[in-house]
Design an enzyme around this catalytic site. Structure first.
Site, PDB file in Angstrom:
ATOM      1  N   ASP A  80      10.974  65.920 -66.694  1.00  0.00           N
ATOM      2  CA  ASP A  80      10.506  64.809 -65.875  1.00  0.00           C
ATOM      3  C   ASP A  80       8.991  64.692 -65.786  1.00  0.00           C
ATOM      4  OD1 ASP A  80      13.164  64.444 -65.450  1.00  0.00           O
ATOM      5  OD2 ASP A  80      13.138  64.814 -63.290  1.00  0.00           O
TER       6      ASP A  80
ATOM      7  N   CYS B  70      21.713  65.597 -60.132  1.00  0.00           N
ATOM      8  CA  CYS B  70      22.559  64.399 -60.043  1.00  0.00           C
ATOM      9  C   CYS B  70      23.810  64.628 -59.206  1.00  0.00           C
ATOM     10  CB  CYS B  70      22.962  63.932 -61.442  1.00  0.00           C
ATOM     11  SG  CYS B  70      21.574  63.336 -62.434  1.00  0.00           S
TER      12      CYS B  70
ATOM     13  N   TYR C  12      41.217  49.765 -80.661  1.00  0.00           N
ATOM     14  CA  TYR C  12      41.963  48.873 -79.777  1.00  0.00           C
ATOM     15  C   TYR C  12      43.362  49.416 -79.532  1.00  0.00           C
ATOM     16  CZ  TYR C  12      45.583  45.398 -78.930  1.00  0.00           C
ATOM     17  OH  TYR C  12      46.692  44.757 -78.451  1.00  0.00           O
TER      18      TYR C  12
ATOM     19  N   SER D 215      17.862  75.955 -62.203  1.00  0.00           N
ATOM     20  CA  SER D 215      18.996  75.463 -62.979  1.00  0.00           C
ATOM     21  C   SER D 215      20.091  74.830 -62.120  1.00  0.00           C
ATOM     22  CB  SER D 215      19.595  76.628 -63.783  1.00  0.00           C
ATOM     23  OG  SER D 215      20.517  76.159 -64.748  1.00  0.00           O
TER      24      SER D 215
ATOM     25  N   ALA E 256      22.056  71.125 -60.562  1.00  0.00           N
ATOM     26  CA  ALA E 256      22.448  69.776 -60.964  1.00  0.00           C
ATOM     27  C   ALA E 256      21.937  68.769 -59.934  1.00  0.00           C
ATOM     28  CB  ALA E 256      23.956  69.685 -61.109  1.00  0.00           C
TER      29      ALA E 256
END
Length: 479
Positions: free
Chosen positions: A308, A44, A452, A40, A42
């Site tokens: 993956d 990235c 906007y 577990s 990360a």
């Protein structure tokens, strides 16, 4: 053990599935086998740890083994599943102590992830040569970069770390020049990380532009950004050889040239880990990943796959695709856990949404950008690229933002897009991802009521500007 749900792999997909299953079916047993010690984490975040933005390796962990056990999950690290017998519904397991045994299952989830490929480059046993696809590699690179008398061993503050490997690299002479082989996600992020650590960085990319899945416009902007921050970029330059002397990287050879380096990171891609299903007859799909349906089921009875190592259904093409990304794995694992517990839950479709950062440049991509891929999927692609301001022109911080949109000529349906810019460009890709998953046309997209205000966007958001231009091209063709 009664009616066991067996999971192979204790990272994003595997533990998401086990945790969801345990909550939904508290009276059933779930066992998770993990061949290594890391769970577990990360993936990235590893370049940011190496750069130093993340101070401790433990910051990259989502769950500890004790937290997993507290959830009622039977986690067994150092247990490698080496074979699956779908007829007997059991797996063969080998432990790091050399023991072997079989484990029966009522339902099996294969969540074995992927591994870094090295192409023709052998990095094993060569000091200063690395791939980056696990936490031990990140810890080793971090240690190798530091001067021996300045390395802080507390940065690698997790008991699972390969301390012998870390200590070996911490004792090496610190590098000055780095070569990165491969200009994809890992290559671009590592270029920033190593430059941030003060190294002279050279980035080599075989094709003509960086980040090929993001398209040429993004690649060109990223190359300019890297060059402006001191990274030397070599596009259209395949590396032929990593040259070592005395078991330490010495140079990279390309064409007739040779660049002396004392650090090399190879980031030329990953491949799915599917070998444990060899001989089972399981169907595979793109990249030889395990083929799965909308619920994550494989062609084998009572066997699922996620993460993956597995395919997912692409929302634009309706076909199997391989997208080895974190959200895909977590989402599929959670859904499979619910399905196995008795609540059929789709794993969700994908559109290949991805973002990457290169110093001040933000990049996003989604769907089908490559013309050949679009044509192969049955579309007649029309592409337009615009440059627009990220905020109202009079408001401080506005930056040029390049947006590419791709639509099918006949239907007008949006099928892909990319964005690049220095002012909150990447997050805008989520709007386009939503449009693709909804099957919106370029005309429908142009009519979206996007927010906007001068600090956030001009009246016409860059995405809407691109949609207007693309619609004009489609109208011109139809008339």
């Amino acid at each position: 053990m009664s009616d066991p749900f067996v999971v192979v792999g204790a990272d994003a997909a595997g533990l998401s599935a086990a945790s969801k299953f345990r909550r939904e079916a508290p009276d059933r047993d779930v066992v998770v086998f993990e061949k290594g010690r890391w769970i577990s984490f990360a993936y990235c975040g590893m370049p940011y740890f190496i750069e130093g933005r993340v101070e401790r390796m433990s910051d990259l962990l989502s769950l500890s083994p004790s937290e997993v056990s507290e959830r009622g999950i039977d986690l067994r690290r150092g247990h490698e599943v080496v074979a699956v017998d779908p007829d007997r519904e059991e797996v063969a397991v080998e432990t790091t102590d050399g023991d072997t045994f079989t484990q029966p299952y009522s339902t099996l989830l294969v969540a074995t992830g992927g591994r870094a490929t090295t192409g023709p480059f052998d990095v094993l046993g060569v000091d200063g040569a690395f791939t980056l696809h696990d936490m031990d590699a990140a810890a080793a690179i971090d240690a190798y970069i530091a001067e021996p008398d300045e390395y802080d061993p507390d940065r690698a503050d997790v008991s699972a770390v390969d301390r012998e490997r870390v200590d070996h690299n911490a004792a090496r002479r610190a590098p000055e020049t780095a070569a990165i082989v491969g200009g994809g996600y890992v290559g671009v992020e590592m270029a920033e990380a190593l430059r941030g650590r003060g190294l002279d960085v050279h980035l080599f990319q075989r094709s003509g532009h960086l980040l090929p899945p993001f398209g040429e416009t993004v690649g060109d902007r990223v190359e300019a950004e890297l060059e402006a921050t001191g990274v030397t970029v070599h596009t259209g330059t395949p590396v032929d050889e990593l040259v070592a002397a005395d078991d330490r990287i010495e140079a990279v050879a390309f064409g007739e040239e040779r660049l002396p380096v004392d650090l090399a990171v190879v980031g030329v891609g990953i491949r799915p880990n599917v070998e444990l299903l060899d001989g089972t007859g399981v169907e595979t799909g793109p990249a030889d990943a395990i083929l799965t349906d909308e619920h994550g089921r494989t062609s084998l009875p009572d066997v699922y796959a996620a993460g993956d190592c597995a395919t997912a259904i692409h929302a634009v093409t309706g076909e199997a695709a391989w997208s080895p990304l974190g959200l895909t794995a977590n989402r599929a694992g959670r859904a499979i856990g619910a399905t196995v517990a008795g609540t059929p839950t789709p794993v969700g479709e994908i559109v290949g949404t991805a973002v990457v950062n290169a110093f001040d440049m933000e990049c996003g991509r989604v769907g089908l950008l490559d013309e050949e891929a679009a044509i192969e999927a049955g579309f007649d692609p029309v592409r337009e690229t615009v440059t627009a301001g990220s905020r109202s022109g009079y408001y401080p911080g506005a930056a040029e933002t390049d947006v590419t949109l791709v639509a099918d000529r006949d239907s007008g349906r949006l099928i892909g897009g990319s964005i690049v810019g220095a002012d909150r460009a990447a997050v805008r890709i989520n709007t386009l991802a939503t449009a693709l998953e909804s099957g919106m046309t370029a005309a429908e997209f142009e009519r979206l009521d996007l927010a906007y205000a001068p600090p956030f966007s001009p009246v016409w958001d860059p995405l809407l500007v691109a949609a207007k231009v693309l619609n004009g091209a489609l109208d011109e063709w139809s008339s």
